[in-house]
Design a protein around this motif. Structure first.
Motif, short mmCIF file in Angstrom:
data_model
loop_
_atom_site.label_atom_id
_atom_site.label_comp_id
_atom_site.label_asym_id
_atom_site.label_seq_id
_atom_site.Cartn_x
_atom_site.Cartn_y
_atom_site.Cartn_z
N PRO A 150 0.94 -1.30 0.09
CA PRO A 150 0.49 -0.32 0.10
C PRO A 150 1.00 1.47 0.28
O PRO A 150 0.53 2.28 -0.08
CB PRO A 150 -1.43 0.05 1.21
CG PRO A 150 -1.02 -1.38 1.57
CD PRO A 150 0.27 -1.85 0.87
N HIS A 151 2.12 1.24 0.46
CA HIS A 151 2.92 2.50 0.68
C HIS A 151 3.04 2.65 -0.58
O HIS A 151 3.94 4.21 -0.90
CB HIS A 151 4.42 2.12 1.52
CG HIS A 151 5.25 1.04 0.36
ND1 HIS A 151 5.04 -0.13 0.42
CD2 HIS A 151 5.89 1.30 -0.18
CE1 HIS A 151 6.14 -0.54 0.18
NE2 HIS A 151 6.54 0.41 -0.70
N SER A 152 2.79 2.03 -1.94
CA SER A 152 3.77 2.64 -2.86
C SER A 152 1.97 2.97 -4.24
O SER A 152 2.26 2.80 -5.20
CB SER A 152 4.46 1.30 -3.86
OG SER A 152 3.60 0.27 -4.19
N GLU A 153 1.00 3.16 -3.34
CA GLU A 153 -0.40 3.67 -3.85
C GLU A 153 -0.07 4.53 -4.60
O GLU A 153 -0.15 5.77 -4.33
CB GLU A 153 -1.03 3.85 -3.07
CG GLU A 153 -2.71 4.45 -3.41
CD GLU A 153 -3.12 3.38 -3.66
OE1 GLU A 153 -4.37 2.85 -4.58
OE2 GLU A 153 -4.17 1.65 -2.89
N GLY A 154 -0.40 4.09 -6.56
CA GLY A 154 -0.33 5.85 -7.17
C GLY A 154 1.61 5.96 -8.21
O GLY A 154 1.25 6.78 -8.85
N ALA A 155 1.86 4.95 -7.86
CA ALA A 155 3.42 4.95 -8.10
C ALA A 155 3.30 4.66 -9.38
O ALA A 155 2.71 3.66 -9.80
CB ALA A 155 4.18 4.39 -7.17
N ASN A 156 3.73 4.41 -10.15
CA ASN A 156 4.35 3.69 -11.70
C ASN A 156 4.17 1.92 -11.44
O ASN A 156 5.27 2.28 -10.29
CB ASN A 156 5.40 4.06 -12.29
CG ASN A 156 4.37 6.04 -12.85
OD1 ASN A 156 3.50 5.80 -12.94
ND2 ASN A 156 5.57 6.35 -13.52
N GLY B 118 5.95 -7.69 -14.59
CA GLY B 118 5.02 -7.45 -15.19
C GLY B 118 4.80 -7.11 -17.18
O GLY B 118 5.82 -6.97 -17.41
N CYS B 119 3.81 -7.52 -17.96
CA CYS B 119 3.94 -6.71 -19.62
C CYS B 119 3.65 -5.73 -19.53
O CYS B 119 3.49 -5.25 -20.77
CB CYS B 119 3.57 -7.99 -20.23
SG CYS B 119 2.04 -8.26 -20.03
N ALA B 120 2.26 -5.21 -18.31
CA ALA B 120 1.70 -4.20 -18.93
C ALA B 120 2.20 -2.40 -17.64
O ALA B 120 2.47 -3.17 -17.02
CB ALA B 120 0.33 -4.33 -18.74
N LYS B 121 2.25 -1.82 -17.47
CA LYS B 121 2.36 -0.52 -16.84
C LYS B 121 1.52 0.42 -16.67
O LYS B 121 0.55 0.22 -17.35
CB LYS B 121 3.49 0.06 -17.31
CG LYS B 121 4.68 -0.15 -17.98
CD LYS B 121 6.00 0.71 -18.04
CE LYS B 121 7.57 -0.25 -19.07
NZ LYS B 121 7.99 0.99 -18.98
#
Length: 121
Positions: free
Chosen positions: A3-9, A44-47
């Motif tokens: 959850p700390h990376s919420e909103g990150a790429n 992952g294969c999508a960003k």
């Protein structure tokens, strides 16, 4: 990452996991492996942006133990398949036409079910 990376790429797999004849892969990118560890490690294969919709504890809270019930003219059999039941919390009550079973399981989650019977007891 959490959850700390919420909103990150972040990189993710938009497809579904596929397990077929020993091979493991994602339907979106088709890179195959036979190792489960390698499958879990596939980048992952999508960003996109990281979004955490639920935690493991909320996912567990949504689970309902499997259960099955059979009735005969003289008996009612109610089987519940669950782990980590608190035996002191088990309550079974009934009326002429229904039974209610409740207990705490899986670290404090309440399971409560009321089932109508085919006929009065």
């Amino acid at each position: 990452e959490g959850p700390h990376s919420e909103g990150a790429n972040c990189k993710y797999h938009p497809g579904m996991p596929v397990f077929h004849e020993g091979e493991k892969y994602w339907s979106c990118c088709k890179k195959k492996t036979i190792s489960f560890i390698d499958f879990l490690s596939m980048p992952g294969c999508a960003k996109g942006y990281c979004v955490f919709k639920e935690t493991i504890s909320t996912r567990i809270a949504k689970k309902v133990p499997k259960h099955d019930m059979t009735e005969s003219n003289t008996n009612i059999y109610f089987a519940i398949y669950a782990k980590l039941i608190d035996p002191k919390s088990v309550k079974v009550t009934g009326t002429r036409d229904k039974i209610r079973i409740s207990f705490n399981w899986n670290m404090g989650i309440l399971f409560d079910i009321e089932v109508g019977l085919k006929g009065p007891i």
